[in-house]
Design a protein around this motif. Structure first.
Motif, PDB file in Angstrom:
ATOM      1  N   ASP A 111       0.884  -1.161   0.000  1.00 30.66           N
ATOM      2  CA  ASP A 111       0.000   0.000   0.000  1.00 30.66           C
ATOM      3  C   ASP A 111       0.917   1.204   0.000  1.00 30.66           C
ATOM      4  N   SER A 112       0.464   2.265  -0.631  1.00 35.37           N
ATOM      5  CA  SER A 112       1.304   3.451  -0.776  1.00 35.37           C
ATOM      6  C   SER A 112       1.979   3.831   0.549  1.00 35.37           C
ATOM      7  N   GLY A 113       3.282   3.951   0.529  1.00 41.49           N
ATOM      8  CA  GLY A 113       4.018   4.363   1.718  1.00 41.49           C
ATOM      9  C   GLY A 113       4.534   3.225   2.573  1.00 41.49           C
ATOM     10  N   ASP A 114       4.125   2.027   2.255  1.00 42.45           N
ATOM     11  CA  ASP A 114       4.639   0.875   3.010  1.00 42.45           C
ATOM     12  C   ASP A 114       6.150   0.755   2.830  1.00 42.45           C
ATOM     13  N   GLU A 115       6.813   0.413   3.899  1.00 50.64           N
ATOM     14  CA  GLU A 115       8.264   0.253   3.812  1.00 50.64           C
ATOM     15  C   GLU A 115       8.646  -1.214   3.584  1.00 50.64           C
ATOM     16  N   ILE A 116       9.534  -1.396   2.637  1.00 50.96           N
ATOM     17  CA  ILE A 116      10.049  -2.733   2.365  1.00 50.96           C
ATOM     18  C   ILE A 116      11.555  -2.696   2.655  1.00 50.96           C
ATOM     19  N   ILE A 117      11.976  -3.534   3.561  1.00 52.53           N
ATOM     20  CA  ILE A 117      13.402  -3.565   3.912  1.00 52.53           C
ATOM     21  C   ILE A 117      14.152  -4.421   2.902  1.00 52.53           C
ATOM     22  N   CYS A 118      15.226  -3.837   2.420  1.00 52.13           N
ATOM     23  CA  CYS A 118      15.942  -4.483   1.328  1.00 52.13           C
ATOM     24  C   CYS A 118      17.447  -4.343   1.574  1.00 52.13           C
ATOM     25  N   PRO A 119      18.077  -5.394   2.088  1.00 54.25           N
ATOM     26  CA  PRO A 119      19.512  -5.297   2.351  1.00 54.25           C
ATOM     27  C   PRO A 119      20.285  -5.102   1.046  1.00 54.25           C
ATOM     28  N   GLU A 120      21.317  -4.295   1.116  1.00 47.89           N
ATOM     29  CA  GLU A 120      22.160  -4.044  -0.055  1.00 47.89           C
ATOM     30  C   GLU A 120      23.580  -4.501   0.248  1.00 47.89           C
ATOM     31  N   PRO A 121      24.413  -4.812  -0.750  1.00 46.25           N
ATOM     32  CA  PRO A 121      24.153  -4.794  -2.193  1.00 46.25           C
ATOM     33  C   PRO A 121      23.126  -5.853  -2.588  1.00 46.25           C
ATOM     34  N   CYS A 122      22.306  -5.506  -3.588  1.00 49.17           N
ATOM     35  CA  CYS A 122      21.298  -6.448  -4.048  1.00 49.17           C
ATOM     36  C   CYS A 122      21.059  -6.273  -5.537  1.00 49.17           C
ATOM     37  N   PHE A 123      20.284  -7.177  -6.083  1.00 48.03           N
ATOM     38  CA  PHE A 123      19.957  -7.153  -7.496  1.00 48.03           C
ATOM     39  C   PHE A 123      19.359  -5.795  -7.870  1.00 48.03           C
ATOM     40  N   VAL A 124      19.699  -5.335  -9.081  1.00 49.76           N
ATOM     41  CA  VAL A 124      19.387  -3.952  -9.474  1.00 49.76           C
ATOM     42  C   VAL A 124      17.903  -3.611  -9.513  1.00 49.76           C
ATOM     43  N   SER A 125      17.030  -4.603  -9.648  1.00 51.01           N
ATOM     44  CA  SER A 125      15.635  -4.226  -9.867  1.00 51.01           C
ATOM     45  C   SER A 125      14.782  -4.157  -8.598  1.00 51.01           C
ATOM     46  N   TYR A 126      15.313  -4.604  -7.471  1.00 57.87           N
ATOM     47  CA  TYR A 126      14.467  -4.638  -6.270  1.00 57.87           C
ATOM     48  C   TYR A 126      13.942  -3.251  -5.884  1.00 57.87           C
ATOM     49  N   GLN A 127      14.853  -2.323  -5.703  1.00 55.51           N
ATOM     50  CA  GLN A 127      14.420  -1.004  -5.221  1.00 55.51           C
ATOM     51  C   GLN A 127      13.515  -0.286  -6.231  1.00 55.51           C
ATOM     52  N   PRO A 128      13.877  -0.275  -7.533  1.00 59.89           N
ATOM     53  CA  PRO A 128      12.950   0.335  -8.495  1.00 59.89           C
ATOM     54  C   PRO A 128      11.567  -0.327  -8.461  1.00 59.89           C
ATOM     55  N   CYS A 129      11.509  -1.635  -8.333  1.00 63.72           N
ATOM     56  CA  CYS A 129      10.205  -2.310  -8.288  1.00 63.72           C
ATOM     57  C   CYS A 129       9.404  -1.901  -7.054  1.00 63.72           C
ATOM     58  N   ILE A 130      10.096  -1.730  -5.932  1.00 56.35           N
ATOM     59  CA  ILE A 130       9.417  -1.274  -4.712  1.00 56.35           C
ATOM     60  C   ILE A 130       8.843   0.118  -4.946  1.00 56.35           C
ATOM     61  N   ILE A 131       9.668   0.989  -5.508  1.00 59.63           N
ATOM     62  CA  ILE A 131       9.232   2.371  -5.748  1.00 59.63           C
ATOM     63  C   ILE A 131       8.072   2.413  -6.739  1.00 59.63           C
ATOM     64  N   MET A 132       8.194   1.638  -7.812  1.00 62.98           N
ATOM     65  CA  MET A 132       7.122   1.633  -8.809  1.00 62.98           C
ATOM     66  C   MET A 132       5.805   1.127  -8.233  1.00 62.98           C
ATOM     67  N   SER A 133       5.899   0.314  -7.175  1.00 57.79           N
ATOM     68  CA  SER A 133       4.676  -0.181  -6.538  1.00 57.79           C
ATOM     69  C   SER A 133       4.145   0.798  -5.492  1.00 57.79           C
TER      70      SER A 133
END
Lengths: 388, 165
Positions: A111-133
């Motif tokens: 849902d808009s504004g939900d935080e998804i924790i994503c440890p880095e370094p990670c695959f290039v598409s995770y963060q953009p996909c989170i943002i796009m959602s």
């Protein structure tokens, strides 16, 4: 005229490998250690099955969630490997690569504004996909000192009331790190304590060299709060077939399927038929490729030791992630200079998150002959830098 | 050394005899001295029989061809096939010789690449006249697609994009 493009997309950072990619294509005789896919051809018996499917005219849509026979095989495989039981009817969706599975998993839960924790370094598409959602990616910088494993303390420190899920991928691209049972256990306690969901991208699971891969979904009480993603690209050298899958509890999968149904319809039919054969008869192929990767992995690690290049020992995937901070350059500067002076392409660690900037990703999905030559050039380059 | 490790060394060398013992030791996580010792003993046992370059002669410029000959023979009492085999394989023209299990002939002879005239000459004046040989049937290889596990038809070109995430 108005600017028609959506601001969210405009503001997305472009991929960190684009620039290097353009330079690489200008230079002849480059040895590329920057390739994130297997160098093996898809095993012939799998390709044969794809050809047969074409000949038989199996060129129509499949059901949204994928061929029943394939879903059955997937569940069989996951049960055989991780002792995890999923219902082939309601808990599996066959996707266009692991990438689509990640996308629909995120879109189904954010849902808009939900935080998804994503440890880095990670695959290039995770963060953009989170943002796009519409979500907010919260990164946890991991370090070589911890073997790029996520600790419970790090996780707990990143949790806020808006945290909805944790997105992890082990064996990891780009670091080659794995998480073992005793690393996962303390994480699970935190995940349950804060009632989080886990999206786990285990696309490299078959490429684990020390011990056996452990899926976080198989930990006690975790299956019901886990979306497990895997696919055929890495384990069976099938990247171009674009086929992956997600396994999740029915009450979540139902909604992922909704997105898949409207956005994709069904994964490529020919690939699905080939994948059935891969799961049934592909164990020996995996074995052969894993052994070859493992030999190259040892070869590289040994070469880095001789070069005195600081590098933690990766136990999974087909990457090593040496630390280049002694040279006082950013990872992009280092990669560009290496490419221009020695015709060796590597991927700057910064492409996988800010904390990756001290590192470069080196892929060993290539032959020993190529590695030997690349190592020769790399050590010459490193010597040169040190003499300055 | 255990059989498994020994076979791993053999598998590596069979694919690439130019690997150094240091490289083999690193790739298999076996001590270099052990690798050296094992290779030496496999050479002594004649388990490793040589280290050769694998050449696609079709690319070398010559007008030579490869031939495979089926030989029917009459085995000798008390000697079986071995003495006949020796009469054949001692010729330097013979590259490989196999005794076959069934079918309507006994030996498969593979000749070193030679001109058509040389092959005809060898078969008629050397092989066919051996006392125990009852008949010969000579086949000419038209195209070699694969040899020693390597496809000769496909190039080595990497079909992947140079950088992918």
């Amino acid at each position: 005229m108005r600017d028609f493009v959506c601001k969210k997309i405009k503001n997305l950072k472009p991929s960190g490998i684009r620039k290097l990619f353009d330079i690489v294509n200008e230079i002849p005789n480059v040895i590329s250690l920057g390739i994130g896919e297997p160098d093996f051809d898809t095993p012939w018996h799998i390709r044969e099955e794809g050809i047969y499917a074409l000949q038989k005219g199996r060129t129509f849509y499949t059901s949204n969630s994928g061929l029943e026979e394939l879903r059955n095989e997937i569940c069989e495989y996951i049960n055989r490997k991780y002792n995890l039981k999923y219902d082939a009817k309601n808990e599996v969706v066959v996707t266009v690569g692991g990438s689509e599975a990640i996308d629909i998993a995120l879109r189904a839960i954010i849902d808009s504004g939900d935080e998804i924790i994503c440890p880095e370094p990670c695959f290039v598409s995770y963060q953009p996909c989170i943002i796009m959602s519409g979500g907010v990616p919260i990164s946890i910088p991991l370090s070589a000192e911890n073997d790029f494993r996520l600790t419970a303390t790090q996780l707990e420190a990143a949790i806020t009331p808006r945290t909805k899920a944790l997105l992890i991928s082990y064996p990891n691209n780009p670091t080659g790190a794995i998480m073992e049972l005793e690393d996962l256990a303390p994480l699970v306690d935190v995940i349950i304590k804060y009632d989080l969901l886990v999206i786990t991208d285990e696309i490299y699971s078959e490429l684990t060299y020390e011990g056996k891969h452990v899926s976080i979904a198989s930990m006690p009480n975790m299956k019901k709060r886990t979306i497990l993603i895997n696919g055929f690209s890495k384990s069976y050298a099938m990247t171009g077939w674009r086929l992956g899958y997600a396994l999740a509890p029915a009450n979540i999968l139902k909604y992922m399927l909704k997105i898949h149904q409207f956005g994709i319809m069904s994964a490529p039919t020919i690939s699905q038929y080939a994948a059935i054969t891969a799961l049934r008869d592909g164990d020996k192929d995996i074995e052969m490729m894993r052994e070859a990767y493992n030999q190259r992995r040892r070869y590289l690690i040994d070469a880095f030791k001789e070069m005195k290049l600081s590098c933690f020992e990766p136990y999974g995937a087909f990457y090593v992630f040496p630390n280049i901070s002694e040279f006082g350059m950013t990872s992009e500067e280092f990669s560009e200079k290496l490419l221009k002076e020695e015709n060796v392409a590597v991927v700057p660690g910064a492409a996988f998150g800010e904390c990756g900037d001290k590192y470069v990703r080196i892929s060993y999905a290539c032959s020993i002959d190529e590695l030997r030559e690349a190592i020769k050039r790399l050590s010459r380059f490193v010597e040169k830098l040190r003499c300055k | 050394m255990n059989i498994k490790d020994r076979n791993k060394i053999l598998a590596l060398l069979e694919k690439d005899a130019k690997l150094t013992t240091k490289e083999i030791s690193v790739m298999l996580a076996i001590g270099e001295d052990d690798v050296k010792k094992e290779i030496k003993s496999m050479e002594d046992e004649h388990l490793i029989c040589g280290y050769h370059a694998f050449i696609n002669w079709d690319k070398a410029e010559d007008d030579k061809i490869s031939a495979l000959i089926e030989l029917k023979v009459t085995p000798q009492r008390g000697m079986g096939y071995d003495s006949i085999a020796k009469k054949i394989y001692e010729y330097p023209e013979v590259e490989s010789l196999y005794l076959m299990s069934a079918g309507d002939y006994d030996f498969t002879v593979i000749l070193k690449k030679a001109t058509m005239r040389e092959i005809a000459n060898f078969v008629t004046t050397k092989l066919a006249v051996i006392e125990e040989v009852r008949s010969t049937s000579t086949h000419i290889v038209m195209t070699k697609y694969k040899e020693f596990g390597v496809s000769l038809a496909d190039g080595k070109k990497d079909k992947r994009m140079a950088i992918t995430p």
